[in-house]
Design a protein around this motif. Structure first.
Motif, PDB file in Angstrom:
ATOM      1  N   HIS A 191       3.854  38.064  73.803  1.00 33.77           N
ATOM      2  CA  HIS A 191       2.945  37.311  74.788  1.00 33.77           C
ATOM      3  C   HIS A 191       3.031  36.423  74.789  1.00 33.77           C
ATOM      4  CE1 HIS A 191       2.708  41.534  76.600  1.00 33.77           C
ATOM      5  NE2 HIS A 191       3.004  42.053  75.835  1.00 33.77           N
ATOM      6  N   ASN A 192       2.822  35.268  75.949  1.00 33.61           N
ATOM      7  CA  ASN A 192       3.000  33.914  76.217  1.00 33.61           C
ATOM      8  C   ASN A 192       2.003  33.930  77.851  1.00 33.61           C
ATOM      9  OD1 ASN A 192       4.127  30.869  75.180  1.00 33.61           O
ATOM     10  ND2 ASN A 192       4.594  31.620  77.111  1.00 33.61           N
ATOM     11  N   PRO A 193       1.129  32.945  78.000  1.00 33.19           N
ATOM     12  CA  PRO A 193       0.308  33.056  78.817  1.00 33.19           C
ATOM     13  C   PRO A 193       1.003  32.819  80.127  1.00 33.19           C
ATOM     14  CG  PRO A 193      -0.223  31.404  77.111  1.00 33.19           C
ATOM     15  CD  PRO A 193       0.630  31.899  76.432  1.00 33.19           C
ATOM     16  N   GLN A 194       2.336  31.709  80.064  1.00 33.28           N
ATOM     17  CA  GLN A 194       3.353  32.093  81.438  1.00 33.28           C
ATOM     18  C   GLN A 194       4.151  33.130  81.256  1.00 33.28           C
ATOM     19  OE1 GLN A 194       2.993  28.857  79.280  1.00 33.28           O
ATOM     20  NE2 GLN A 194       1.137  28.142  80.446  1.00 33.28           N
ATOM     21  N   SER A 195       5.276  32.915  80.344  1.00 35.00           N
ATOM     22  CA  SER A 195       6.113  33.994  80.139  1.00 35.00           C
ATOM     23  C   SER A 195       6.437  34.712  79.006  1.00 35.00           C
ATOM     24  CB  SER A 195       6.938  34.146  81.849  1.00 35.00           C
ATOM     25  OG  SER A 195       7.808  32.818  80.580  1.00 35.00           O
ATOM     26  N   PRO A 196       6.595  35.548  78.802  1.00 32.45           N
ATOM     27  CA  PRO A 196       7.455  36.172  77.351  1.00 32.45           C
ATOM     28  C   PRO A 196       8.000  34.955  76.808  1.00 32.45           C
ATOM     29  CG  PRO A 196       7.177  37.957  79.011  1.00 32.45           C
ATOM     30  CD  PRO A 196       6.782  36.690  79.671  1.00 32.45           C
ATOM     31  N   LEU A 197       8.929  34.966  75.249  1.00 31.05           N
ATOM     32  CA  LEU A 197       9.490  33.968  74.823  1.00 31.05           C
ATOM     33  C   LEU A 197       9.683  35.246  74.042  1.00 31.05           C
ATOM     34  CD1 LEU A 197       6.867  31.250  73.557  1.00 31.05           C
ATOM     35  CD2 LEU A 197       8.469  31.538  75.327  1.00 31.05           C
ATOM     36  N   VAL A 198      11.298  35.062  73.866  1.00 29.01           N
ATOM     37  CA  VAL A 198      12.185  35.527  72.756  1.00 29.01           C
ATOM     38  C   VAL A 198      12.846  35.146  72.317  1.00 29.01           C
ATOM     39  CG1 VAL A 198      13.907  37.298  73.033  1.00 29.01           C
ATOM     40  CG2 VAL A 198      12.073  36.803  75.452  1.00 29.01           C
ATOM     41  N   ASP A 199      12.816  35.445  70.737  1.00 24.57           N
ATOM     42  CA  ASP A 199      13.769  34.556  70.082  1.00 24.57           C
ATOM     43  C   ASP A 199      15.148  36.433  70.067  1.00 24.57           C
ATOM     44  OD1 ASP A 199      12.341  33.322  68.902  1.00 24.57           O
ATOM     45  OD2 ASP A 199      11.460  34.073  67.592  1.00 24.57           O
ATOM     46  N   VAL A 200      15.932  35.384  69.581  1.00 25.01           N
ATOM     47  CA  VAL A 200      17.275  36.185  68.989  1.00 25.01           C
ATOM     48  C   VAL A 200      17.818  36.093  68.578  1.00 25.01           C
ATOM     49  CG1 VAL A 200      19.743  36.328  70.703  1.00 25.01           C
ATOM     50  CG2 VAL A 200      17.430  35.916  72.415  1.00 25.01           C
ATOM     51  N   THR A 201      18.624  36.903  67.383  1.00 26.36           N
ATOM     52  CA  THR A 201      19.521  36.486  66.065  1.00 26.36           C
ATOM     53  C   THR A 201      20.690  38.079  66.421  1.00 26.36           C
ATOM     54  OG1 THR A 201      17.381  36.723  65.028  1.00 26.36           O
ATOM     55  CG2 THR A 201      19.714  37.370  64.250  1.00 26.36           C
ATOM     56  N   SER A 202      21.968  36.660  66.449  1.00 26.00           N
ATOM     57  CA  SER A 202      23.687  37.172  66.216  1.00 26.00           C
ATOM     58  C   SER A 202      23.902  36.615  65.003  1.00 26.00           C
ATOM     59  CB  SER A 202      23.928  36.748  67.156  1.00 26.00           C
ATOM     60  OG  SER A 202      25.101  37.638  67.267  1.00 26.00           O
ATOM     61  N   THR A 203      24.881  37.456  64.899  1.00 16.37           N
ATOM     62  CA  THR A 203      26.489  37.140  63.651  1.00 16.37           C
ATOM     63  C   THR A 203      27.570  36.272  64.453  1.00 16.37           C
ATOM     64  OG1 THR A 203      25.022  38.694  62.158  1.00 16.37           O
ATOM     65  CG2 THR A 203      27.301  37.573  61.590  1.00 16.37           C
ATOM     66  N   ALA A 204      27.925  35.244  63.799  1.00 13.98           N
ATOM     67  CA  ALA A 204      28.999  34.843  64.234  1.00 13.98           C
ATOM     68  C   ALA A 204      30.198  34.557  63.367  1.00 13.98           C
ATOM     69  CB  ALA A 204      29.009  33.915  65.066  1.00 13.98           C
ATOM     70  N   ARG A 205      31.583  34.327  63.519  1.00 18.39           N
ATOM     71  CA  ARG A 205      31.967  34.000  62.618  1.00 18.39           C
ATOM     72  C   ARG A 205      33.264  32.849  63.498  1.00 18.39           C
ATOM     73  NH1 ARG A 205      34.575  39.023  62.195  1.00 18.39           N
ATOM     74  NH2 ARG A 205      36.958  37.673  63.453  1.00 18.39           N
ATOM     75  N   ILE A 206      33.687  31.816  62.364  1.00 16.77           N
ATOM     76  CA  ILE A 206      34.429  31.107  62.841  1.00 16.77           C
ATOM     77  C   ILE A 206      35.749  31.666  63.031  1.00 16.77           C
ATOM     78  CG2 ILE A 206      35.739  28.594  62.606  1.00 16.77           C
ATOM     79  CD1 ILE A 206      32.453  28.084  63.225  1.00 16.77           C
ATOM     80  N   ALA A 207      37.029  31.167  63.626  1.00 22.34           N
ATOM     81  CA  ALA A 207      37.771  32.337  63.552  1.00 22.34           C
ATOM     82  C   ALA A 207      39.696  31.206  63.795  1.00 22.34           C
ATOM     83  CB  ALA A 207      38.435  32.948  65.196  1.00 22.34           C
ATOM     84  N   ARG A 208      39.399  30.019  64.271  1.00 20.80           N
ATOM     85  CA  ARG A 208      40.501  29.536  64.450  1.00 20.80           C
ATOM     86  C   ARG A 208      40.209  28.692  65.155  1.00 20.80           C
ATOM     87  NH1 ARG A 208      43.637  30.001  69.102  1.00 20.80           N
ATOM     88  NH2 ARG A 208      42.801  32.077  70.850  1.00 20.80           N
ATOM     89  N   VAL A 209      41.511  27.166  64.983  1.00 17.45           N
ATOM     90  CA  VAL A 209      41.283  26.119  65.528  1.00 17.45           C
ATOM     91  C   VAL A 209      42.124  25.872  66.359  1.00 17.45           C
ATOM     92  CG1 VAL A 209      40.734  23.035  65.312  1.00 17.45           C
ATOM     93  CG2 VAL A 209      39.550  25.156  63.912  1.00 17.45           C
ATOM     94  N   ALA A 210      42.231  26.322  67.792  1.00 20.84           N
ATOM     95  CA  ALA A 210      43.055  25.113  68.487  1.00 20.84           C
ATOM     96  C   ALA A 210      43.208  23.981  68.856  1.00 20.84           C
ATOM     97  CB  ALA A 210      44.012  25.990  69.957  1.00 20.84           C
ATOM     98  N   CYS A 211      44.449  23.480  69.420  1.00 28.37           N
ATOM     99  CA  CYS A 211      44.835  22.017  69.796  1.00 28.37           C
ATOM    100  C   CYS A 211      45.379  22.209  70.783  1.00 28.37           C
ATOM    101  CB  CYS A 211      45.389  20.523  68.649  1.00 28.37           C
ATOM    102  SG  CYS A 211      44.535  20.777  66.861  1.00 28.37           S
ATOM    103  N   LEU A 212      44.224  21.340  71.887  1.00 24.82           N
ATOM    104  CA  LEU A 212      45.005  21.459  74.059  1.00 24.82           C
ATOM    105  C   LEU A 212      45.527  20.268  73.807  1.00 24.82           C
ATOM    106  CD1 LEU A 212      42.774  23.760  75.125  1.00 24.82           C
ATOM    107  CD2 LEU A 212      44.492  23.915  74.748  1.00 24.82           C
ATOM    108  N   PRO A 213      46.637  19.195  73.675  1.00 23.47           N
ATOM    109  CA  PRO A 213      47.151  17.737  74.127  1.00 23.47           C
ATOM    110  C   PRO A 213      45.751  17.363  75.852  1.00 23.47           C
ATOM    111  CG  PRO A 213      48.183  19.709  75.820  1.00 23.47           C
ATOM    112  CD  PRO A 213      47.817  20.172  74.896  1.00 23.47           C
ATOM    113  N   MET A 214      45.221  16.324  75.314  1.00 19.87           N
ATOM    114  CA  MET A 214      44.488  15.505  76.014  1.00 19.87           C
ATOM    115  C   MET A 214      45.259  15.191  77.224  1.00 19.87           C
ATOM    116  SD  MET A 214      41.100  15.313  75.476  1.00 19.87           S
ATOM    117  CE  MET A 214      40.538  13.625  75.631  1.00 19.87           C
ATOM    118  N   PRO A 215      44.600  14.768  78.412  1.00 17.44           N
ATOM    119  CA  PRO A 215      45.430  14.525  79.286  1.00 17.44           C
ATOM    120  C   PRO A 215      45.567  12.955  80.061  1.00 17.44           C
ATOM    121  CG  PRO A 215      44.151  15.700  80.293  1.00 17.44           C
ATOM    122  CD  PRO A 215      43.881  15.748  78.817  1.00 17.44           C
ATOM    123  N   GLY A 216      46.530  12.317  80.091  1.00 18.80           N
ATOM    124  CA  GLY A 216      46.236  11.669  80.488  1.00 18.80           C
ATOM    125  C   GLY A 216      46.423   9.871  79.512  1.00 18.80           C
TER     126      GLY A 216
END
Length: 489
Positions: free
Chosen positions: A464-489
């Motif tokens: 609870h928070n005086p104005q509105s509820p506060l929420v902490d979020v936890t999740s798990t991630a993994r670096i999968a790969r790197v793609a290279c896109l050509p820069m235009p111009g």
């Protein structure tokens, strides 16, 4: 054969060489005729002018002089292509002054990026088939293969590709890729790191594109918002995150933790906030430093997001951040009528529904059972029209909360180009705030993505928070790969 060739050509025109070649295989020629009629008809999504721009640019990139000539001779004048534009399609690019329409510039850019992506993938696959092996590294890191090619030499009156020469080289992993203060020397590629955010037991997750724009900004090369919207589509993600540090290097000395600007994009629009995009950004920054524990402050739409990332023994990264205050209100009768109808839910769902705002407002609504949630099949066009009319992001539908304080949910947001989201962390935070206000529940785990074949999971802790509820979020991630896109111009 003569009758088929006559049907394939307009009016009394003699058959072109391509069609005469097709006619050597009559079943194939008949099938190609049906497909060609659609591609050249008004039923095609693109206008005739847009279609010809795509065809002419593709022919030029592939060195297909014959087909380019056919279309230039037949359609260029009809669709209003000027001499400067025809020349630009062969020798220039979308930044040329002759292209004054932003949609047409983006169309050319999309063709260039897709062609480059296919060419590189084909070369990488071909090299792998020849038995090229990657050298082992001290720590697990995604490999980045980039194919460089000497600029095609074309005579002024021809666009036939000549003297192609390819080489293969390996770039560093993402934790060192984005450190230079100027674009990487030797090529004009934009590194895009794909992060699988919100994994469930190490599997699935939402593929999210992360781009550090800092080196390009310092070099004076800024992406347009249209180019940013293209990135998730080109790398097979629903969302893309763009990071930048606009401060002078001298101003960052003595700073305890990085402070970076962050922007979130889908193929349709920019979002003021994106939870799994925040998870992906913090995982990317943590992997780049290589520190076991990493802290950073991200600024999105004028709001600070403090986050923490911790490396596990495996290659995954646990990310926690403060999702911010969540504002709750009761939905109106009009909102419930329009949205429940589009979702295929009955009026019995109104008892536990609310409108929750974190970045943008969305409907949070319960399904009667987990089976009913799995069987849900919303009408995407109807739902998109309703959300646009009501100014909502989408609808977050969840199953009843189990005794273990766990629930299953699905997020539908077709109006922003995401018919269904694999993981929507901010909506999980909205549900946590709603359950805290309604039942006093402080912790909950939310499973998503099963309907899309990519399981994801998010854990939340609300207070609870005086104005509105506060929420902490936890999740798990993994670096999968790197793609290279050509820069235009």
């Amino acid at each position: 054969m003569g009758a088929l060739l006559a049907r394939m050509m307009p009016g009394e025109a003699p058959p072109i060489g391509l069609f005469r070649m097709f006619a050597r295989n009559l079943p194939m020629a008949g099938a190609m005729h049906g497909w060609g009629r659609y591609e050249l008809s008004r039923q095609l999504t693109l206008t005739m002018r847009e279609r010809e721009i795509v065809i002419d640019r593709t022919c030029a990139l592939c060195g297909c002089e014959y087909e380019w000539g056919v279309h230039m001779l037949t359609f260029a004048e009809r669709v209003g292509l000027t001499h400067e534009q025809a020349t630009s399609l062969v020798h220039g690019g979308p930044a040329d002054e002759c292209w004054t329409s932003e949609p047409e510039r983006l169309l050319i850019l999309a063709v260039d990026m897709l062609h480059e992506r296919f060419r590189r993938r084909r070369r990488v696959v071909g090299t792998a088939c020849l038995g090229l092996r990657r050298a082992p590294t001290a720590r697990p890191a995604p490999a980045v293969w980039v194919v460089s090619r000497r600029q095609l030499r074309r005579p002024h009156c021809s666009h036939t590709a000549r003297a192609r020469r390819t080489t293969l080289r390996r770039l560093p992993a993402p934790h060192s890729m984005t450190r230079p203060t100027r674009p990487l020397a030797g090529h004009d590629d934009l590194p895009v790191t794909i992060v699988h955010a919100c994994l469930r037991e190490g599997r699935g997750g939402s593929p999210t594109a992360v781009v550090d724009e800092t080196p390009w900004r310092r070099a004076g090369r800024l992406l347009t918002d249209g180019e940013r919207r293209l990135v998730p589509t080109l790398v097979g993600a629903s969302h893309a995150v763009f990071l930048s540090d606009d401060r002078d290097p001298a101003d960052r000395r003595g700073t305890r933790q990085p402070v970076l600007q962050v922007r979130f994009f889908t193929p349709e629009t920019e979002l003021p906030a994106c939870g799994h995009g925040t998870v992906a950004a913090l995982a990317f920054l943590s992997a780049r430093t290589g520190d076991r524990e990493y802290r950073a402050e991200l600024w999105a739409s004028g709001r600070a997001i403090k986050g923490r990332a911790v490396h596990r023994v495996s290659s995954s990264i646990d990310v926690t951040f403060r999702a911010g205050p969540v504002h709750l209100r009761q939905p109106t009768g009009e909102e419930l009528s329009l949205l429940l109808s589009a979702l295929g839910l009955t009026a019995t769902a109104t008892a536990g529904a609310c409108i929750a705002t974190l970045g943008r407002p969305r409907l949070v609504v319960p399904a009667p059972t987990e089976r009913a949630l799995a069987a849900l099949a919303p009408a995407p066009d109807q739902l998109a029209a309703a959300c646009d009319r009501l100014g909502l992001l989408g609808c977050f539908v969840h199953s009843p909360v189990s005794a273990s304080v766990r629930t299953t949910a699905r997020m539908f947001a077709p109006s922003i180009g995401v018919p269904e989201d694999i993981a929507n962390t901010n909506s999980c935070a909205c549900l946590a705030a709603h359950l805290l206000a309604r039942h006093g529940t402080t912790r909950i785990a939310v499973d998503m993505g099963d309907a899309l074949g990519s399981p994801s999971s998010v854990s939340t802790a609300a207070r609870h928070n005086p104005q509105s509820p506060l929420v902490d979020v936890t999740s798990t991630a993994r670096i999968a790969r790197v793609a290279c896109l050509p820069m235009p111009g």
